[in-house]
Design a protein around this motif. Structure first.
Motif, short mmCIF file in Angstrom:
data_model
loop_
_atom_site.label_atom_id
_atom_site.label_comp_id
_atom_site.label_asym_id
_atom_site.label_seq_id
_atom_site.Cartn_x
_atom_site.Cartn_y
_atom_site.Cartn_z
N LEU A 183 -39.23 -99.91 31.08
CA LEU A 183 -39.32 -101.38 31.18
C LEU A 183 -38.94 -101.87 32.57
O LEU A 183 -39.40 -102.91 33.04
CB LEU A 183 -38.42 -102.02 30.11
N ARG A 184 -38.09 -101.10 33.26
CA ARG A 184 -37.64 -101.50 34.60
C ARG A 184 -38.58 -101.02 35.71
O ARG A 184 -38.36 -101.36 36.88
CB ARG A 184 -36.26 -100.90 34.89
N LEU A 185 -39.62 -100.27 35.35
CA LEU A 185 -40.52 -99.79 36.41
C LEU A 185 -41.00 -100.95 37.27
O LEU A 185 -41.24 -102.05 36.76
CB LEU A 185 -41.74 -99.10 35.79
N PRO A 186 -41.16 -100.75 38.57
CA PRO A 186 -41.69 -101.83 39.42
C PRO A 186 -43.20 -101.96 39.26
O PRO A 186 -43.94 -102.15 40.21
CB PRO A 186 -41.32 -101.37 40.83
N LEU A 187 -43.66 -101.85 38.05
CA LEU A 187 -45.08 -101.93 37.68
C LEU A 187 -45.19 -102.90 36.50
O LEU A 187 -44.30 -102.95 35.65
CB LEU A 187 -45.61 -100.55 37.23
N VAL A 242 -42.10 -91.12 33.28
CA VAL A 242 -41.48 -92.35 33.79
C VAL A 242 -40.89 -92.07 35.17
O VAL A 242 -41.03 -92.86 36.11
CB VAL A 242 -40.40 -92.87 32.81
N HIS A 243 -40.29 -90.90 35.32
CA HIS A 243 -39.71 -90.52 36.62
C HIS A 243 -40.80 -90.48 37.69
O HIS A 243 -40.62 -90.97 38.81
CB HIS A 243 -39.03 -89.16 36.49
N GLU A 244 -41.97 -89.93 37.30
CA GLU A 244 -43.09 -89.91 38.25
C GLU A 244 -43.49 -91.33 38.67
O GLU A 244 -43.73 -91.62 39.83
CB GLU A 244 -44.32 -89.24 37.59
N LEU A 245 -43.55 -92.22 37.70
CA LEU A 245 -44.01 -93.59 37.98
C LEU A 245 -42.99 -94.36 38.82
O LEU A 245 -43.34 -95.27 39.56
CB LEU A 245 -44.30 -94.32 36.66
N GLU A 246 -41.72 -93.97 38.70
CA GLU A 246 -40.68 -94.68 39.47
C GLU A 246 -40.89 -94.51 40.98
O GLU A 246 -40.48 -95.33 41.77
CB GLU A 246 -39.29 -94.16 39.07
N SER A 247 -41.60 -93.44 41.34
CA SER A 247 -41.79 -93.21 42.79
C SER A 247 -43.25 -93.35 43.20
O SER A 247 -43.65 -92.90 44.27
CB SER A 247 -41.30 -91.79 43.14
N TRP A 248 -44.07 -94.03 42.35
CA TRP A 248 -45.49 -94.20 42.69
C TRP A 248 -45.65 -95.42 43.58
O TRP A 248 -45.78 -96.55 43.09
CB TRP A 248 -46.30 -94.32 41.40
N THR A 249 -45.66 -95.25 44.86
CA THR A 249 -45.63 -96.39 45.79
C THR A 249 -46.93 -97.19 45.78
O THR A 249 -46.92 -98.38 46.09
CB THR A 249 -45.35 -95.91 47.23
N GLU A 250 -48.05 -96.57 45.37
CA GLU A 250 -49.32 -97.32 45.33
C GLU A 250 -49.52 -98.02 43.98
O GLU A 250 -50.51 -98.70 43.76
CB GLU A 250 -50.52 -96.39 45.57
N GLY A 251 -48.57 -97.81 43.07
CA GLY A 251 -48.76 -98.33 41.71
C GLY A 251 -48.57 -99.83 41.58
O GLY A 251 -47.79 -100.44 42.30
N CYS A 268 -26.01 -97.99 38.30
CA CYS A 268 -27.20 -97.20 38.64
C CYS A 268 -27.81 -97.85 39.87
O CYS A 268 -28.02 -99.05 39.89
CB CYS A 268 -28.17 -97.22 37.44
N TRP A 269 -28.04 -97.08 40.90
CA TRP A 269 -28.55 -97.65 42.16
C TRP A 269 -30.04 -97.43 42.27
O TRP A 269 -30.53 -96.38 41.93
CB TRP A 269 -27.86 -97.00 43.35
N TRP A 270 -30.65 -98.43 42.75
CA TRP A 270 -32.10 -98.33 42.96
C TRP A 270 -32.34 -98.58 44.44
O TRP A 270 -32.34 -99.70 44.89
CB TRP A 270 -32.78 -99.38 42.07
N ILE A 271 -32.39 -97.50 45.17
CA ILE A 271 -32.43 -97.65 46.63
C ILE A 271 -33.87 -97.65 47.09
O ILE A 271 -34.63 -96.75 46.78
CB ILE A 271 -31.70 -96.46 47.31
N GLN A 272 -34.26 -98.70 47.76
CA GLN A 272 -35.61 -98.78 48.32
C GLN A 272 -35.63 -98.20 49.73
O GLN A 272 -34.68 -98.36 50.47
CB GLN A 272 -36.05 -100.24 48.40
N THR A 273 -36.72 -97.57 50.10
CA THR A 273 -36.80 -97.03 51.47
C THR A 273 -36.88 -98.19 52.47
O THR A 273 -36.18 -98.23 53.44
CB THR A 273 -38.09 -96.18 51.60
#
Ligand SMILES: CCCC(=O)SCCNC(=O)CCNC(=O)[C@H](O)C(C)(C)COP(=O)(O)OP(=O)(O)OC[C@H]1O[C@@H](n2cnc3c(N)ncnc32)[C@H](O)[C@@H]1OP(=O)(O)O
Length: 303
Positions: free
Chosen positions: A140-144, A86-95, A9-14
């Motif tokens: 659990l893997r969220l960057p939060l 969870v999908h929403e939170l995965e892309s919450w850049t201000e979180g 599973c890839w987690w690609i950062q901008t």
């Protein structure tokens, strides 16, 4: 993100083209994973909601398991909604953080027993478990920094949900209980694997085989509970107390907090060489970044 056939599973950062590849042993944690059949089956069990409030000013989100008529038990639709949140939170850049709580002074009483009765065949039961395992692994893997705010009871799958957060805060009258034994079950949402990582295998076996009612003292002693709030369930200020507890840990720009969580996730999940590589890659996203340059200009003294 497409479903990957291979266990990858890839987690690609901008920024900085950082990619965190998380290898799962024969298991893919997908953003769109479960076969349509289980989604359709879950859709057939309505009731309740998973509410998400993202507070831009603090960077703290509040995710509420909301089904008070059933002690916040998870209907099938709530399982689907949890994946969406969870999908929403995965892309919450201000979180920076997420507090997971239940409605009306209770945490969660697990899977809706009406749905459990209807999805009684092993194949569908396993598919429901795989769906929830994927979602809770992603939580659990969220960057939060994630916190389970345990008011009232967290039973069965609700107890498992608490283990899918980085920390657990409990009110003075809170209880976490893995009641699965009484249901003739074992944890199925990944709670057993995570519990062993939190309290060790011996304590995990005691909690599961004894269906122990974990109160604040027991939880603190075992390391399952990180803080006991000096208020009881349902009191208005429990969320405020949880936010106050979080404050020292999120006192930095969101990209720095998110980077810190990422290097902890990789340290927890990856073999050393891969974890070191991920750490270097994540370091590269913040080295020379706005927060780093600002700190260098201020010549900070860490007294
Ligand atoms: C892999 C995951 C596996 C699982 O999670 S299996 C499910 C494990 N959870 C359980 O067994 C909890 C069952 N519920 C209970 O033990 C008790 O309801 C509980 C939570 C201790 C609360 O007891 P009380 O305070 O006496 O309240 P009560 O029993 O009257 O409950 C109020 C209403 O909520 C309902 N409820 C509670 N937990 C539920 C659940 N999991 N699924 C479906 N409905 C549930 C309960 O049926 C009652 O509804 P009603 O008023 O009878 O219509």
């Amino acid at each position: 993100m497409s479903v990957c056939g291979a266990a990858r599973c890839w987690w690609i950062q901008t920024r900085g083209a950082v990619s965190l590849r998380v290898l799962q042993q024969n298991r893919t944690v997908c953003t769109t994973g479960a076969p349509e059949s289980i989604r359709e089956k879950l859709q057939a069990f309505p009731g309740g909601s998973i509410d998400l409030q993202k507070r831009q000013e603090s960077g703290i989100a509040v995710l509420t398991v909301n089904n008070p008529a059933r002690m916040n038990a998870f209907s099938g639709c709530m399982m689907l909604e949890l994946e969406q949140r969870v999908h929403e939170l995965e892309s919450w850049t201000e979180g920076k953080a997420v507090i997971v709580k239940g409605a009306a002074g209770n945490f969660c009483s697990g899977s809706d027993l009406n749905a459990v009765r209807a999805i009684a065949n092993p194949q569908d039961g396993m598919r429901m478990c795989e769906f929830m395992q994927n979602t809770l692994t992603r939580l659990l893997r969220l960057p939060l920094i994630s916190v389970a705010l345990v008011e009232g009871r967290a039973l069965g799958g609700g107890a498992e949900l608490t283990t899918a957060c980085d920390f657990r805060l409990m009110t003075s009258d809170g209880v976490i209980q893995f009641v699965h034994k009484h249901m003739g079950l074992v944890p199925g949402w990944g709670g057993a694997a995570r519990l062993v990582g939190i309290v060790g295998s011996q304590n995990a076996l005691k909690l599961l085989s004894g269906a122990v009612k974990v109160d604040p003292d027991c939880g603190r002693q075992m390391g399952l509970v990180d803080e006991v709030l000096l208020c009881s369930s349902g009191e208005g200020e429990t969320l405020t107390h949880a936010e106050q507890w979080l404050r020292p840990f999120i006192k930095a720009p969101a990209p720095v907090i998110q980077a810190l969580k990422k290097v902890v996730v990789s340290g927890r999940e990856l073999p050393l060489e891969q974890a070191l590589k991920t750490e270097r890659n994540v370091f590269g996203t913040v080295w020379g970044g706005p927060a780093n340059l600002k700190a260098l200009a201020l010549k900070p003294k860490h007294k």
